[in-house]
Design a protein around this motif. Structure first.
Motif, PDB file in Angstrom:
ATOM      1  N   LEU A   1      25.457  28.223  39.216  1.00 53.08           N
ATOM      2  CA  LEU A   1      26.436  29.303  39.112  1.00 53.08           C
ATOM      3  C   LEU A   1      27.838  28.728  39.266  1.00 53.08           C
ATOM      4  CD1 LEU A   1      26.917  32.310  38.915  1.00 53.08           C
ATOM      5  CD2 LEU A   1      26.516  32.519  41.332  1.00 53.08           C
ATOM      6  N   ASP A   2      28.645  28.761  38.212  1.00 53.43           N
ATOM      7  CA  ASP A   2      29.988  28.206  38.344  1.00 53.43           C
ATOM      8  C   ASP A   2      31.071  29.167  37.857  1.00 53.43           C
ATOM      9  OD1 ASP A   2      29.450  28.009  35.715  1.00 53.43           O
ATOM     10  OD2 ASP A   2      29.649  25.840  35.562  1.00 53.43           O
ATOM     11  N   TYR A   3      30.800  30.462  37.975  1.00 58.13           N
ATOM     12  CA  TYR A   3      31.819  31.480  37.704  1.00 58.13           C
ATOM     13  C   TYR A   3      32.164  32.153  39.032  1.00 58.13           C
ATOM     14  CZ  TYR A   3      31.668  31.544  32.563  1.00 58.13           C
ATOM     15  OH  TYR A   3      31.789  31.232  31.243  1.00 58.13           O
ATOM     16  N   PRO A   4      33.324  32.773  39.117  1.00 55.76           N
ATOM     17  CA  PRO A   4      33.721  33.423  40.370  1.00 55.76           C
ATOM     18  C   PRO A   4      32.789  34.572  40.769  1.00 55.76           C
ATOM     19  CG  PRO A   4      35.600  33.146  38.933  1.00 55.76           C
ATOM     20  CD  PRO A   4      34.409  32.784  38.130  1.00 55.76           C
ATOM     21  N   PRO A   5      32.926  35.047  41.999  1.00 55.56           N
ATOM     22  CA  PRO A   5      31.962  36.001  42.552  1.00 55.56           C
ATOM     23  C   PRO A   5      31.779  37.295  41.757  1.00 55.56           C
ATOM     24  CG  PRO A   5      33.303  35.122  44.288  1.00 55.56           C
ATOM     25  CD  PRO A   5      33.887  34.604  43.024  1.00 55.56           C
ATOM     26  N   PHE A   6      32.856  37.837  41.175  1.00 57.29           N
ATOM     27  CA  PHE A   6      32.664  39.096  40.457  1.00 57.29           C
ATOM     28  C   PHE A   6      31.640  38.947  39.350  1.00 57.29           C
ATOM     29  CE2 PHE A   6      36.812  41.625  41.391  1.00 57.29           C
ATOM     30  CZ  PHE A   6      36.328  41.849  42.660  1.00 57.29           C
ATOM     31  N   PHE A   7      31.674  37.785  38.708  1.00 60.12           N
ATOM     32  CA  PHE A   7      30.719  37.587  37.625  1.00 60.12           C
ATOM     33  C   PHE A   7      29.303  37.531  38.187  1.00 60.12           C
ATOM     34  CE2 PHE A   7      28.616  35.888  33.960  1.00 60.12           C
ATOM     35  CZ  PHE A   7      29.338  36.423  32.914  1.00 60.12           C
TER      36      PHE A   7
ATOM     37  N   LEU B   1      40.518  37.649  36.782  1.00 63.07           N
ATOM     38  CA  LEU B   1      40.536  36.291  37.331  1.00 63.07           C
ATOM     39  C   LEU B   1      39.295  36.028  38.173  1.00 63.07           C
ATOM     40  CD1 LEU B   1      44.124  35.403  38.486  1.00 63.07           C
ATOM     41  CD2 LEU B   1      42.764  34.437  36.654  1.00 63.07           C
ATOM     42  N   HIS B   2      38.809  37.073  38.829  1.00 62.50           N
ATOM     43  CA  HIS B   2      37.633  36.872  39.670  1.00 62.50           C
ATOM     44  C   HIS B   2      36.338  37.025  38.898  1.00 62.50           C
ATOM     45  CE1 HIS B   2      39.599  36.200  43.466  1.00 62.50           C
ATOM     46  NE2 HIS B   2      40.524  37.026  43.044  1.00 62.50           N
ATOM     47  N   PHE B   3      36.460  37.338  37.604  1.00 60.23           N
ATOM     48  CA  PHE B   3      35.287  37.295  36.742  1.00 60.23           C
ATOM     49  C   PHE B   3      35.120  35.910  36.133  1.00 60.23           C
ATOM     50  CE2 PHE B   3      34.835  41.962  36.414  1.00 60.23           C
ATOM     51  CZ  PHE B   3      33.457  42.031  36.446  1.00 60.23           C
ATOM     52  N   LYS B   4      36.239  35.374  35.631  1.00 61.31           N
ATOM     53  CA  LYS B   4      36.169  34.070  34.989  1.00 61.31           C
ATOM     54  C   LYS B   4      37.507  33.388  35.226  1.00 61.31           C
ATOM     55  CE  LYS B   4      34.729  31.917  30.683  1.00 61.31           C
ATOM     56  NZ  LYS B   4      34.216  32.099  29.321  1.00 61.31           N
TER      57      LYS B   4
ATOM     58  N   SER C   1      41.179  40.013  45.674  1.00 58.52           N
ATOM     59  CA  SER C   1      40.681  38.699  46.063  1.00 58.52           C
ATOM     60  C   SER C   1      39.806  38.796  47.307  1.00 58.52           C
ATOM     61  CB  SER C   1      41.832  37.743  46.342  1.00 58.52           C
ATOM     62  OG  SER C   1      42.715  37.750  45.260  1.00 58.52           O
ATOM     63  N   ALA C   2      40.205  39.658  48.220  1.00 58.84           N
ATOM     64  CA  ALA C   2      39.427  39.797  49.452  1.00 58.84           C
ATOM     65  C   ALA C   2      38.044  40.321  49.136  1.00 58.84           C
ATOM     66  CB  ALA C   2      40.145  40.737  50.412  1.00 58.84           C
ATOM     67  N   LEU C   3      38.007  41.285  48.232  1.00 61.12           N
ATOM     68  CA  LEU C   3      36.722  41.856  47.851  1.00 61.12           C
ATOM     69  C   LEU C   3      35.819  40.787  47.234  1.00 61.12           C
ATOM     70  CD1 LEU C   3      35.487  44.700  47.891  1.00 61.12           C
ATOM     71  CD2 LEU C   3      36.096  44.866  45.480  1.00 61.12           C
ATOM     72  N   SER C   4      36.446  39.919  46.451  1.00 64.38           N
ATOM     73  CA  SER C   4      35.657  38.923  45.742  1.00 64.38           C
ATOM     74  C   SER C   4      35.274  37.759  46.649  1.00 64.38           C
ATOM     75  CB  SER C   4      36.456  38.428  44.537  1.00 64.38           C
ATOM     76  OG  SER C   4      36.015  37.169  44.144  1.00 64.38           O
ATOM     77  N   LEU C   5      36.272  37.162  47.287  1.00 67.18           N
ATOM     78  CA  LEU C   5      36.019  35.937  48.039  1.00 67.18           C
ATOM     79  C   LEU C   5      35.679  36.198  49.496  1.00 67.18           C
ATOM     80  CD1 LEU C   5      38.890  33.772  46.561  1.00 67.18           C
ATOM     81  CD2 LEU C   5      36.489  33.677  45.988  1.00 67.18           C
ATOM     82  N   GLY C   6      35.991  37.422  49.999  1.00 65.38           N
ATOM     83  CA  GLY C   6      35.777  37.740  51.399  1.00 65.38           C
ATOM     84  C   GLY C   6      34.403  37.361  51.933  1.00 65.38           C
ATOM     85  N   PRO C   7      33.349  37.829  51.290  1.00 65.84           N
ATOM     86  CA  PRO C   7      32.018  37.517  51.798  1.00 65.84           C
ATOM     87  C   PRO C   7      31.777  36.016  51.950  1.00 65.84           C
ATOM     88  CG  PRO C   7      31.890  39.146  50.062  1.00 65.84           C
ATOM     89  CD  PRO C   7      33.307  38.707  50.125  1.00 65.84           C
TER      90      PRO C   7
END
Lengths: 557, 507
Positions: free
Chosen positions: A65-71, A227-230, A280-286
């Motif tokens: 998996l090498d896409y950001p968290p939203f993806f 940005l948090h998708f790709k 960004s917090a929603l995406s990277l927070g966890p």
């Protein structure tokens, strides 16, 4: 029957276009799909069967998996639909699994997600001012733009044949662009109080009362989500940042168009920052909570790959590599170079990942980063010092995408879509942009040909390419027929040259004896030939951006 | 033409759809021992390449006629021979005698599909483009839209590029014939049509309107003067083209007879499989095939066919007009399809071609008919695993027709060409004003039935006692629709010329 009649009304060319291309996508389901198909199947399996903490560590398959968290979350949601199609595809160990139901599910998921893209195109069409409305429907800029976007050749073959989810991602991008163009409030009202250039002719306070401010916040939100998708869209982030800062955070300009420093609005900056931060917090927070951020980033930015992809994307480095090769051959002929000192890989094949330069200095990731930054900077300066409204932003965005494509590290040929799609919006508004767009699109699309190398797909790619190219050139020529011709003789000659090149590479070359000796030759030729066109388009666009006077000055003239 | 680029685009769309459909499965893929039409065409290449002409149509140790024996006219055989030469150049295994039976590979599929595309590109597509350009009284944009709709007609695409046949060749030649005859190049037109008949004997469905139209033209010019000259010229053209095509088989009497026996297999019965004509639908109630002896079946079907096409043909002979000719083509082909002996489900394409030609004049009814005709092929398409492309191309065709002709706005009596008919009915039945509304409702009912039946066929398993329930239903429903269309087209043929005269009188 009445409902049918309404649906069939003359205004519904848009839905006909959208439905038509959707049906075409359905017809493309049985075509060849690349390893990206397996990549996405694997991601479905990872997100479905593993806890979040494992997502960015799992490495059973080579396609991690090498896409950001939203993806990843997107794949997670998809996987909960996928289980009704075929449970087996959600097994991490089930490598290269592709049952017919898996195929159907994955293909349909791409087609379905394109609904967002279609909606975004619809929104973009609203931003195009219909100044040059001709009598014929087929000559309206809106019609042409929606064909150029929805029937885009590159998007069709990359998403629906090669297999990727670019459609809805570009949908998000176009939507955010459209929001930057649009104003809230009633469209009729805004038409009344805006002049043809899109500038408000009412005092600022009144515009505010009428709710005619552009929907910048929404645009920023969509881009942050994107940005948090790709993360490839980071390439165009500078344009967004500077534009929002300049045109949204500073609320007024001096009469000569330069920034009025005291008009800085803290509220706006903070609200913008908040939007970006929350997303960004929603995406990277966890992952921050799990203390996994370094692992996530190491997956997102793998610098271990080579300068160029297996097939050189047609950019500056392709020309650089080619020059190196030519010099080394000349050097060998004239005995300037010692054959024993030449690295073997560079001479035997052009297909190795790590390309070693023989004559010219080798390129490091840092060099490419610096080159990219240097290439992007002037356009950013232009955006700051000569604001030209949303159009200027769009040109800057295209330039950012193109410059990163030209000088980036390990660029994929598919990345050219990042420049082509926003450029489509520009092409229907001004003849100069149209001409650059056509060169860029035609060469950029042609450079995607090596993506599809199987025989049954050969006619499809040629037919679709002809379809799109003939349409784009002819329709834009018709649109701007009153202005000077779109191409000079040199450009015409160059574009026509793509035909013989294709014939040589795919119809003549396989039957010659060189096929065994120089198997990389067609790819090299394609890549170098297209690199020339794309560099030219990039250069021409840059010149036009730098030369163009700011909006305020043209008004006075 | 300033819109040449749109025409190019439209043709390219047609080609793209054709090629994408061809990526799907073909008839009899991986189904030994008999395979399907794909293997038949490949087998013909093998036979024509390896055996001398004299043995093509005869049973022998090298040519087992039970296994896809050649049963099309000589031109098909020559076409197979031509393809075989190319196949030999690429891979001789494809056409090796005996050993190549049931040969299947990706490369071979690609080759076969390419031959269809090339034939289509050379014969059918230019004919469609030229035909639409030759249409009068409509704008360039409408012409282009017309080309798009005709090229997207799903029936032909699915049978040629999915199931696998070369219908575009015979239909293309027939279309060249129509084009020639309507542009007054009668000799070229009849030559093209003779080629069509010599490619596929089913083209005989179209022969009567051609004959009547040309005869009518001769009558019009006066049988004692120019008309007679034209008649002689036409006869010479027809005879010469037939002789040319049949030359190798005219050397011996037995050869000719054998070819004819192969072309018209009378002993194969009134109908085969499931076909949406009268006999098959009637078979649900009464097993005609078992009750009546074969020669009576033959006579019966001949009588019905003859009676049903007679009025239209007489009308055409007496008043030859280009429009009447196209409508008569429709009604004759439909009569043949519904009533004649040994009809295949694919023969509906012979009706669809002339219907495509009146698409711009009667868009509503034509679109409806073309949808029904595609629907009637459903059992065949399902057998070939072509559900997905069928649904997609049908929807594409429907959308193309709706947007380019806005068919739902063209349902008035005038637009359905029923004005003069309803006026004459109203003389006796003054309350007869609901015709247009009735047709709209019939359309809705028909479309809903077709959609429901398609859904049922795809999703439900038929009851064990009646394994063919759904395919019989599909045929039955299509047959009812076709009967309605036969009546409709006959009505507009019979009342058409009257209205023409009336208009002239008024003006």
């Amino acid at each position: 029957m009445a409902a049918f009649t309404i649906a069939a009304g003359t205004g519904n060319w848009f839905s006909a276009l959208a439905l038509g291309v959707t049906l075409l996508k359905c017809l493309l389901i049985p075509t060849y799909h690349s390893t990206d198909f397996e990549v996405h199947r694997n991601w479905l399996a990872i997100t479905h069967s593993l806890p979040i903490s494992q997502w960015y560590y799992e490495a059973t398959s080579e396609w991690t998996l090498d896409y950001p968290p939203f993806f990843a979350w997107f794949e997670y949601i998809l996987s909960h639909v996928a289980k009704y199609f075929d449970q087996e595809m959600l097994n991490v160990r089930n490598l290269n699994y592709s049952s017919s139901r898996t195929l159907l599910f994955q293909r349909f998921s791409v087609i379905f997600m394109d609904v967002l893209f279609v909606y975004a195109v619809h929104e973009c069409c609203k931003c195009i001012d219909g100044k040059k409305v001709g009598k014929e429907l087929t000559e309206k800029p809106k019609f042409i733009l929606s064909v150029l976007l929805m029937w885009n050749f590159g998007l069709l073959i990359v998403d629906h044949i090669h297999f990727q989810y670019n459609g809805f991602l570009f949908g998000l991008m176009l939507l955010s662009i459209a929001r930057l163009f649009q104003r809230q409030g009633l469209p009729i009202l805004s038409r009344l109080v805006l002049n043809s250039g899109g500038q408000a002719i009412l005092p600022p306070r009144l515009t505010k009362v009428l709710g005619l401010q552009k929907r910048h916040m929404e645009g920023a939100f969509f881009f942050a989500v994107l940005l948090h998708f790709k993360h490839i869209y980071l390439y165009v982030a500078p344009a967004y940042g500077v534009y929002l800062l300049r045109s949204y955070c500073f609320t007024a300009n001096k009469p000569d168009g330069s920034v009025r420093w005291n008009s800085f609005s803290f509220v706006r900056v903070i609200s913008l920052g908040l939007v970006v931060f929350l997303v960004s917090a929603l995406s990277l927070g966890p992952f921050l909570a799990l203390n996994q951020l370094p692992q996530v980033f190491s997956r997102l930015f793998p610098f271990k790959r080579g300068l160029c992809h297996a097939y050189w994307a047609p950019n500056f480095w392709a020309l650089y590599n080619a020059l190196d090769k030519v010099l080394s051959v000349i050097g060998l002929k004239l005995k300037f170079l010692d054959p024993n000192n030449i690295p073997k890989a560079s001479m035997t094949s052009g297909l190795v990942q790590q390309f070693q330069h023989t004559v010219l200095p080798s390129v490091t990731p840092l060099t490419t980063l610096i080159c990219t930054l240097i290439a992007i900077l002037p356009s950013i300066f232009c955006l700051w010092f000569k604001p030209q409204g949303p159009r200027g932003f769009l040109r800057c965005l295209t330039l950012c995408a193109l410059s990163s494509f030209m000088f980036g590290w390990h660029v994929h040929e598919k990345a050219i879509l990042l420049a082509i799609l926003p450029m489509s919006l520009l092409s229907v508004q001004k003849a100069g942009d149209a001409s650059i767009f056509l060169i860029l699109t035609t060469t950029g699309h042609y450079s995607l040909f090596p993506l599809l190398f199987t025989a049954p797909e050969l006619p499809i790619k040629i037919l679709l390419m002809l379809l799109f190219t003939i349409y784009s050139i002819s329709s834009l020529k018709t649109l701007f027929r009153k202005e000077k011709p779109l191409f000079n003789w040199m450009e015409t000659f160059y574009l026509l040259g793509l035909g013989p090149l294709e014939v040589c590479c795919e119809f003549v070359f396989p039957f010659t004896s060189w096929k065994v000796k120089y198997p990389f030759l067609p790819l090299l030729l394609t890549s170098v030939y297209c690199a020339v066109g794309i560099t030219y388009a990039w250069f021409k666009l840059y010149v036009s951006v730098l030369i163009d006077p700011p909006v305020g000055k043209t008004k006075k003239q | 033409m300033e819109k040449w680029y749109l025409m190019t685009i439209v043709v390219l769309i047609g080609l793209t759809v054709r090629w994408t459909v061809s990526l799907n499965s073909y008839s009899g893929a991986g189904k030994p021992p008999m395979f399907g039409d794909y293997e038949a065409q490949r087998h013909w290449q093998e036979i024509t390449f390896n055996l001398p002409v004299k043995q093509w149509y005869f049973n022998s140790s090298d040519n087992n006629l039970q296994y896809w024996g050649l049963d099309y006219p000589p031109l098909t055989a020559y076409h197979s021979l031509l393809c075989a030469y190319v196949a030999k150049f690429i891979n001789p295994d494809w056409i090796a005698l005996h050993t190549s039976r049931g040969y299947e590979s990706q490369a071979h599929k690609l080759f076969m599909r390419t031959t269809v595309l090339i034939a289509d590109l050379l014969i059918y597509i230019p004919a469609v483009v030229l035909y639409c350009c030759s249409l009068k009284d409509i704008s360039t944009k409408k012409k282009i839209a017309n080309v798009l709709c005709i090229l997207l007609y799903p029936g032909l695409i699915l049978i040629d590029y999915g199931h696998f046949q070369y219908n575009s060749v015979s239909l293309g030649f027939a279309l060249w014939g129509v084009l020639g005859v309507s542009c007054d190049w009668d000799l070229l037109g009849s030559l093209a049509f003779c080629l069509a008949i010599n490619y596929k004997q089913m083209e005989l469905y179209h022969s009567l309107p051609f004959f009547c139209f040309l005869l009518g033209k001769c009558f019009k010019k006066g049988l004692k003067g120019k008309g007679f000259v034209l008649l002689v010229k036409l006869a010479c053209t027809v005879v010469a083209s037939f002789v040319l095509c049949w030359l190798p088989f005219f050397t011996e009497r037995e050869q000719t007879l054998q070819v004819l026996r192969r072309l018209f297999p009378v002993d194969r019965g009134l109908f085969e499989d499931k076909v949406a004509n009268i006999w098959c639908s009637f078979n649900v109630f009464l097993k005609i095939r078992d009750i009546l002896p074969r020669h009576i079946q033959l006579i019966m079907s001949f009588c019905f066919t003859f009676l049903s096409l007679l009025p239209a043909c007489i009308r055409l002979t007496l008043q030859p007009s280009s429009k009447g000719f196209r409508l008569t083509l429709v009604s004759c082909a439909l009569s043949f399809f519904l009533f004649s002996f040994q009809v295949h489900e694919k023969s509906i394409l012979l009706v669809s071609l002339p219907v495509c030609l009146v698409l711009s004049e009667i868009p509503f009814m034509s679109t409806w008919f073309l949808l029904v005709s595609t629907f009637s092929l459903l059992p065949l398409l399902l057998k070939d695993e072509l559900l997905m492309p069928s649904v997609v191309t049908t929807m594409a065709f429907f959308i193309a027709c709706v947007t380019s002709f806005s068919i739902f706005e063209k349902t008035s009596e005038e637009e359905l060409q029923l004005k003069s008919f309803s006026i004459s009915v109203r003389k006796y039945l003054p309350c007869f004003t609901f015709l247009s509304r009735m047709i709209q409702y019939l359309f809705l009912i028909s479309v809903i039935t077709m959609v429901l039946l398609t859904l049922m066929t795809v999703t439900l398993d038929p009851p064990q006692k009646l394994p063919d329930l759904f395919s019989v239903l599909v045929c039955f429903v299509s047959c009812l629709n076709f009967l309605f269309f036969l009546v409709y087209f006959n009505i507009i043929i019979m009342w058409d010329s009257k209205s023409g005269r009336n208009q002239k009188k008024i003006s």
